[in-house]
Design a protein around this motif. Structure first.
Motif, PDB file in Angstrom:
ATOM      1  N   MET B   1       0.654  -1.282  -0.132  1.00 35.14           N
ATOM      2  CA  MET B   1      -0.257  -0.043  -0.030  1.00 35.14           C
ATOM      3  C   MET B   1       0.922   1.253   0.075  1.00 35.14           C
ATOM      4  SD  MET B   1      -3.426  -0.418   2.418  1.00 35.14           S
ATOM      5  CE  MET B   1      -2.850  -1.117   3.645  1.00 35.14           C
ATOM      6  N   ASN B   2       0.564   2.196  -0.959  1.00 31.74           N
ATOM      7  CA  ASN B   2       1.248   3.539  -0.565  1.00 31.74           C
ATOM      8  C   ASN B   2       0.541   4.392   0.454  1.00 31.74           C
ATOM      9  OD1 ASN B   2      -1.009   4.557  -1.551  1.00 31.74           O
ATOM     10  ND2 ASN B   2      -0.340   5.375  -3.586  1.00 31.74           N
ATOM     11  N   TRP B   3       1.180   5.375   0.662  1.00 31.49           N
ATOM     12  CA  TRP B   3       0.770   6.124   1.826  1.00 31.49           C
ATOM     13  C   TRP B   3      -0.513   6.828   1.723  1.00 31.49           C
ATOM     14  CZ3 TRP B   3      -0.949  11.283   1.518  1.00 31.49           C
ATOM     15  CH2 TRP B   3      -0.956  11.923   0.097  1.00 31.49           C
ATOM     16  N   THR B   5      -3.238   5.154   0.070  1.00 30.38           N
ATOM     17  CA  THR B   5      -4.522   4.245   0.474  1.00 30.38           C
ATOM     18  C   THR B   5      -4.302   3.742   1.963  1.00 30.38           C
ATOM     19  OG1 THR B   5      -2.837   2.501  -0.235  1.00 30.38           O
ATOM     20  CG2 THR B   5      -4.585   2.858  -1.764  1.00 30.38           C
ATOM     21  N   LYS B   6      -3.050   3.733   2.343  1.00 28.01           N
ATOM     22  CA  LYS B   6      -2.758   3.624   3.921  1.00 28.01           C
ATOM     23  C   LYS B   6      -3.478   4.440   4.737  1.00 28.01           C
ATOM     24  CE  LYS B   6       1.579   1.326   5.072  1.00 28.01           C
ATOM     25  NZ  LYS B   6       2.970   1.792   5.174  1.00 28.01           N
ATOM     26  N   THR B   7      -3.428   5.696   4.223  1.00 26.83           N
ATOM     27  CA  THR B   7      -4.079   6.953   5.089  1.00 26.83           C
ATOM     28  C   THR B   7      -5.610   6.673   5.009  1.00 26.83           C
ATOM     29  OG1 THR B   7      -2.378   8.461   4.457  1.00 26.83           O
ATOM     30  CG2 THR B   7      -4.392   9.411   5.411  1.00 26.83           C
ATOM     31  N   SER B   9      -7.217   3.978   4.527  1.00 29.24           N
ATOM     32  CA  SER B   9      -7.923   2.644   5.213  1.00 29.24           C
ATOM     33  C   SER B   9      -7.565   2.760   6.772  1.00 29.24           C
ATOM     34  CB  SER B   9      -7.025   1.502   4.574  1.00 29.24           C
ATOM     35  OG  SER B   9      -5.864   1.529   4.541  1.00 29.24           O
ATOM     36  N   SER B  10      -6.781   3.841   7.136  1.00 26.75           N
ATOM     37  CA  SER B  10      -6.699   3.687   8.509  1.00 26.75           C
ATOM     38  C   SER B  10      -8.276   4.071   9.418  1.00 26.75           C
ATOM     39  CB  SER B  10      -5.816   4.715   9.007  1.00 26.75           C
ATOM     40  OG  SER B  10      -6.046   6.108   9.126  1.00 26.75           O
ATOM     41  N   ARG B  14     -10.550   6.437   7.457  1.00 23.29           N
ATOM     42  CA  ARG B  14     -12.011   6.098   6.847  1.00 23.29           C
ATOM     43  C   ARG B  14     -13.029   7.220   7.615  1.00 23.29           C
ATOM     44  NH1 ARG B  14     -12.075   1.750   4.143  1.00 23.29           N
ATOM     45  NH2 ARG B  14     -10.308   0.201   4.494  1.00 23.29           N
TER      46      ARG B  14
ATOM     47  N   LYS C 254      -0.220  13.356   7.506  1.00 22.72           N
ATOM     48  CA  LYS C 254      -0.242  12.430   6.195  1.00 22.72           C
ATOM     49  C   LYS C 254      -0.229  13.354   4.897  1.00 22.72           C
ATOM     50  CE  LYS C 254      -0.524   8.229   7.682  1.00 22.72           C
ATOM     51  NZ  LYS C 254       0.318   7.269   7.537  1.00 22.72           N
TER      52      LYS C 254
END
Lengths: 644, 224, 261
Positions: B1-3, B5-7, B9-10, B14, C254
């Motif tokens: 996952m890149n940053w 999608t990571k962000t 999906s946290s 979400r 982020k």
């Protein structure tokens, strides 16, 4: 045995700097080859573990609580002293040193106390850098207050939660090292023995409090930062889990125990409300700034009050005895902790105590409220009044508070030299666990200072000196010494589990506590102490015959945990009595009724007792051997305290 | 996952998506209600039909429709993912629990309220959107547009539909009462000065919007 | 021996307590009668009384976490009558007194319930997830020594006070226990916002919030639904505003940090 305190030569102010230069250093690349065990994660332990990890040592840290953040340092309210002189009111390192030595009634080492005062200033810098939110002025700089009768404002504070904030600071530093892998943390793990190999401390045996598993851990040095032993008295302001087991078992392995009879009784605690009582709650002694302490003038009035025949408001002004103001016109209600405590006990002994049990005195704010108005008093003491109301269900704005002294801190502890090393090579004791800095009486806001001084700024230097002189060779826990210690621990646990008697551990603990409180508490005398010694021995024998411990070792077993701790208290209690009996003088928290001035004040005997009494264990039931370390006072003049 | 999608999906990511899509859907509600208010004009549905014709054919609106659908889908998808995660976070529940003493009912039942709204949405689309878009509407004599208005009249003479619509609007109101201000909290948009206003505004917004929508079926049922 | 209120009558109560041998074994609610409870007792002292009775009759006493009994160490827990730390607001279980109950009451006592807080035994849960979250970034990365003078970093009183409000968290886990999602947002945000507000903590604020939130998610806590139950039940009054601050910090970290992975 000759006790070498290893105090460096030279003028007082230069000793520590000189010593820091003279100690041997461990090559940075070699530090990772040394393992250090730290037991206890309060201020002294967490700060030591974090700092040693930062330096590069491999640290293993242990605590019996579920997290290092729970250690009882967290409950300290008042503040932490430091000779910053930010208030420009004449404070200095020497003044802090002098106040602490004098406050300890001249039974502490000059060199240790001076070093404490020196590094006190670094502690504040360190904590602020960690993000500890100390109280601040509007200009953004740190606020100070005067505390515990000090004549300068040198106490840094974080509302009434200074201990909490300092501990969370140390905990954060510890967490950082845990994240880096330099500290391995073992929560819910209790040290049950010290392991020595070739005369040096090389590890510990612990019990995993969740699974019951007995495990060994080896290292090149062991630091005990396990706090005080106030829970010998059952009722104290200590946490329920606070115990002496680690220190006591080290003592049984040869570490000397110094000045065990020096216990501090704090005067402003909430009284015992029933025999179910599990602990006592302290309220800041700042209450005595505005509250007036009194009891009814006659036993008869006190009795009627206790029976509920009259109300406190019915007692006329002339029937009230403001005994502190009467006896100590100069200091009045602000006499030191030990004096205030002892006088409260005297009143209750006379039968003039109040409350249903008769074991309390009044702390009355009626005059202060009349003088300043309720809002002003609420602004100063609101949180304390709320706490009192929550526990007692009484409104202290309408009725006088009832207070009684309670065991709060133990100045005695494992004997250590200037390097904080015990007489066992490689075994260190820091914080309340050692005896070194507070003499016979600790001043307010000094406990936090000492814990952090030891952990952040003393141990990191002195432990290096020892390690540098010892090979990096590791011992494994397969070594016979570990196996032997494990077997002993297992045998002891099995013995406790197999007695299956009729009395609970708490039963014994309460009985011991009562003995200690009655005969080795606020006032002691030879006759009582001798009686107590016999009674403690009897109680200990009965414990090993009749204690009831249920369950098995291989589980979370709260009774077994307690039984181990109380078994040790039953031995330590006797040593406290021995020490109190040996010290034929009154000083600080140790008041021997035979040794008082005509005005009932503590009468010190500097001629014969200006020494540290360090006791050597010779077996349960055998008398310990006394070793004396003479205290030399080259920089302060010994004077008798007077508060008339 | 890149940053990225990571962000998103946290858990916080979400929630941020829930907030942004939620607020976007709120804006849709405003537009939708304003348009629907043409139903109250006593013109035999002319204004409404013109409006609905415009909505069905304007290229910008048609494009926005996809954004709207995406908004709904993300909002629903993240709600499902979060609900599943939240349920998994407490596999063993309490034997005795009194959440009513520490939080509002609506804040604890956003999933239930959302599900009611989803059911409503499907019925609603079936009633009006499907016929309007995919045929099935009668034409209006002498006009270029179709007669959605007559569908509205027909539907809202049915007490079951009216009941469903009104209940759904109550659910929506409670969903919004919590959701509106909650979105600002999730986005970190709090301030001593503005947060009390946002909370009051959110409450008023939720009640007024839903009253407006609920008034339509009631109006047709009782007065037309 | 009666306490502060000589008229207070002793109470008889029925306790329904969660008993569970260990993490692997299933547990159940077990009913215990307790008699002669003084209203002046603390809740934990009432349990002490029960435990002494159990012990005398050879039964395993109920394990529960507790230490300071002054409301500051955060070790005590207990979900009492459907609420963390019981019915009194702003009060830990150890400071809850029996006078808030009535003679004849039935009291249910359960452990904190969360996947991230597995039960060790009876009412004792494993809260080490909280420690791991703190280890992920709840600190200022400085070593001992070599720090500037304490007064070299002036901090406005209002910010210092606000940071203090966040710093008072005792880490008891009542927020997780209260939240319908077993979310740890209030706990995590208290530390994130305390350090984000202070100049000492600003330096590494971005990595801190990224790492702490990531760890929070790994531990299996739920998401925040902004119900406010956490703050309502927090015994030391940690504010919901901290969660908003953390959300803000997280989003901006982020968006702007250089961690692309």
């Amino acid at each position: 045995m000759i006790l070498d305190s290893k105090i460096p030569e030279g003028p007082l102010a230069e000793k520590w700097d000189k010593h820091k230069f003279n100690v041997k250093l461990v090559n940075p690349a070699n530090k990772r080859k040394y393992d250090v065990i730290v037991v206890g994660t309060g201020l002294a332990g967490a700060s030591a573990a974090a700092t040693l990890g930062e330096l590069g040592y491999n640290v293993k840290a242990f605590c019996f609580q579920d997290s290092p953040r729970r250690a009882h340092s967290i409950a300290a309210q008042g503040g932490i002293n430091a000779a910053k002189n930010y208030q420009n009111d004449g404070d200095s390192v020497f003044r802090l040193f002098y106040d602490t030595i004098k406050g300890g009634d001249y039974r502490a080492r000059e060199a240790n106390v001076y070093r404490l005062a020196q590094v006190s200033v670094n502690i504040i810098d360190q904590c602020v850098a960690q993000g500890v939110p100390f109280a601040r002025e509007y200009g953004g700089l740190l606020a100070n207050r005067s505390f515990g009768g000090a004549q300068v404002s040198r106490t840094f504070y974080a509302r009434g939660q200074t201990g909490q904030q300092l501990l969370l600071g140390a905990y954060s530093a510890l967490n950082r090292q845990i994240a880096y892998g330099k500290v391995k943390m073992y929560p819910r793990t209790e040290m049950l023995d010290l392991v020595m190999v070739d005369g040096k401390a090389r590890g510990i045996v612990v019990r995993n409090l969740v699974t019951g598993k007995i495990e060994s851990h080896s290292a090149h040095a062991v630091v005990l930062a396990t706090g005080g032993y106030g829970n010998v008295f059952f009722l104290s302001t200590n946490a329920m889990g606070s115990n002496a087991t680690a220190a006591w078992r080290a003592h049984k392995k040869g570490a000397l125990f110094a000045n065990p009879c020096f216990t501090q009784i704090h005067p402003t605690c909430i009284p015992v409300s029933g025999d179910y009582q599990s602990k006592l709650t302290l309220m800041s002694e700042s209450l005595r700034n505005d509250g007036r302490v009194w009891v009814p003038k006659t036993v008869e009035i006190a009795q009627r009050l206790r029976k509920g025949e009259i109300r406190v408001q019915d007692i006329k002004e002339e029937d009230r005895d403001y005994y502190l103001e009467r006896k100590y016109p100069a200091f009045g209600n602000l006499v030191p902790r030990d004096v205030a405590s002892r006088n409260a006990k005297l009143m209750c002994d006379e039968g003039r105590g109040v409350g249903a049990s008769g074991l309390a005195v009044f702390l009355d704010f009626a005059d202060a409220i009349k003088r300043e108005g309720q809002p002003a008093i609420a602004a100063k003491y609101g949180n304390l009044f709320d706490m009192y109301a929550k526990i007692t269900d009484e409104n202290p704005y309408e009725n006088p508070m009832r207070i009684y002294p309670a065991v709060h801190y133990t100045m005695g502890g494992l004997w250590v030299d200037y390097n904080l090393m015990t007489n066992i090579p490689g075994l260190y004791a820091t914080g309340e666990c050692n005896f070194s800095d507070h003499g016979a009486n600790r001043l307010g806001a000094s406990a936090l200072m000492q814990g952090l001084a030891d952990g952040y700024f003393v141990i990191p230097y002195t432990i290096g000196d020892y390690l540098a002189q010892n090979p990096t060779t590791k011992v494994t826990t397969d070594h016979p010494a570990f196996k032997e210690a494990e077997q002993a621990v297992i045998a002891k646990n099995n013995q406790l589990l197999s007695i299956n008697g009729t009395r609970t551990v708490d039963d014994f603990h309460k009985a011991l506590g009562l003995l200690m409180w009655d005969y080795c508490g606020m006032a002691r005398n030879a006759e009582g102490l001798k009686f107590a010694k016999q009674e403690i021995r009897k109680l200990r024998d009965e414990f090993w015959r009749d204690v009831k411990v249920v369950g098995v070792n291989e589980e979370l077993n709260i009774t077994l945990e307690k039984a181990n701790r109380v078994a040790d208290f039953l031995e330590l209690g006797e040593l406290m009595v021995d020490d109190a009996l040996n010290r034929n003088e009154s000083c600080g928290g140790h008041f021997r009724e035979e040794y008082q001035t005509p005005e009932n004040e503590a009468l010190r005997d500097d001629e014969n007792y200006a020494y540290v009494a360090a006791w050597e264990f010779t077996g349960v039931g055998n008398d310990a051997i006394l070793h004396k370390e003479d205290l030399k006072f080259e920089n302060v003049k010994l004077t008798q305290r007077s508060y008339k | 996952m890149n940053w990225f999608t990571k962000t998103f999906s946290s858990t916080i990511g979400r929630k941020i998506i829930m907030s942004i899509t939620g607020l976007f859907l709120c804006s849709f509600l405003v537009v939708h209600l304003v348009g629907n208010l043409t139903l109250f004009r006593q013109d035999g549905g002319e204004a409404f039909n013109i409006y609905s014709h415009f909505m069905a054919n304007n290229p910008i609106i048609r494009t926005m429709e996809f954004v709207l659908v995406a908004g709904f889908l993300f909002h629903i998808y993240d709600a499902i993912v979060l609900t599943r995660r939240n349920k998994a976070a407490r596999p063993v529940g309490y034997a005795n629990s009194h959440p009513e003493q520490n939080s509002t009912w609506s804040s604890r039942n956003m999933g239930l309220l959302g599900t009611i709204i989803l059911v409503f949405l499907l019925v609603h689309l079936w009633n009006f959107f499907v016929p309007a878009r995919f045929g099935g509407l009668e034409g209006v004599p002498n006009a270029e547009y179709l007669n959605l208005y007559s569908e509205v009249v027909l539907a809202f003479k049915n007490p079951i539909y009216v009941g469903l619509y009104v209940i759904s609007m109550i659910a929506l109101a409670y969903h919004l009462i919590h959701g509106f201000q909650s979105a600002f909290q999730s986005l970190g948009l709090t301030h001593k000065k503005y947060t009390p206003f946002i909370q009051k505004f959110g409450y008023a917004f939720s009640v007024l919007i839903c009253l407006g929508f609920a008034a339509i079926p009631l109006y047709f049922f009782f007065f037309v | 021996m009666a306490g502060s209120n000589p008229n207070a009558k002793p109470m008889d109560l029925t306790l329904k307590v969660w008993r569970q041998k260990n993490r692997e074994t299933a547990g159940a609610m077990v009913t215990y009668p307790v008699k002669g409870i003084s209203p002046d007792m603390s809740f934990l002292e009432m349990l002490d009384v029960l435990n002494e009775d159990l012990l005398r009759s050879g039964q395993d006493p109920i394990a529960f976490d507790h230490d300071c009994r002054e409301g500051i160490c955060g070790m005590c827990s207990l979900y009492i009558n459907g609420r963390p730390h019981g019915p009194e607001r702003g009060t830990t279980t150890c400071q809850l007194h029996m006078r808030h109950f009535n003679d004849g009451d039935t009291i249910t006592i359960e452990p904190w319930r969360a996947a991230a807080f597995p039960v060790h035994k009876d009412l004792v849960v494993d809260r080490s997830a909280f420690d791991r979250i703190q280890q992920a970034g709840g600190y200022v990365s400085i070593n001992t020594g070599g720090v500037p003078d304490a007064n070299a970093i002036p901090i406005g009183k209002s910010i210092a006070d606000k940071a203090f409000d966040a710093a008072t968290c005792i880490g008891c886990g009542a927020c997780v226990a209260a939240c319908k999602n077993a979310s740890a947002m209030l706990f995590v945000s208290a530390k994130v916002s305390q350090l984000a507000m202070l100049p000492q903590g600003k330096v590494e604020a971005k990595t801190r919030v990224e790492n702490m939130v990531a760890q929070m998610d790994i531990e299996g806590f739920g998401a925040c639904s902004n119900t406010g139950a956490c703050a309502a039940e927090c015994p030391v009054g940690i504010s919901l505003e901290n969660i908003a601050i953390m959300n803000r910090e997280y989003l901006s970290a982020k968006a702007t940090s250089e961690h692309v992975a």
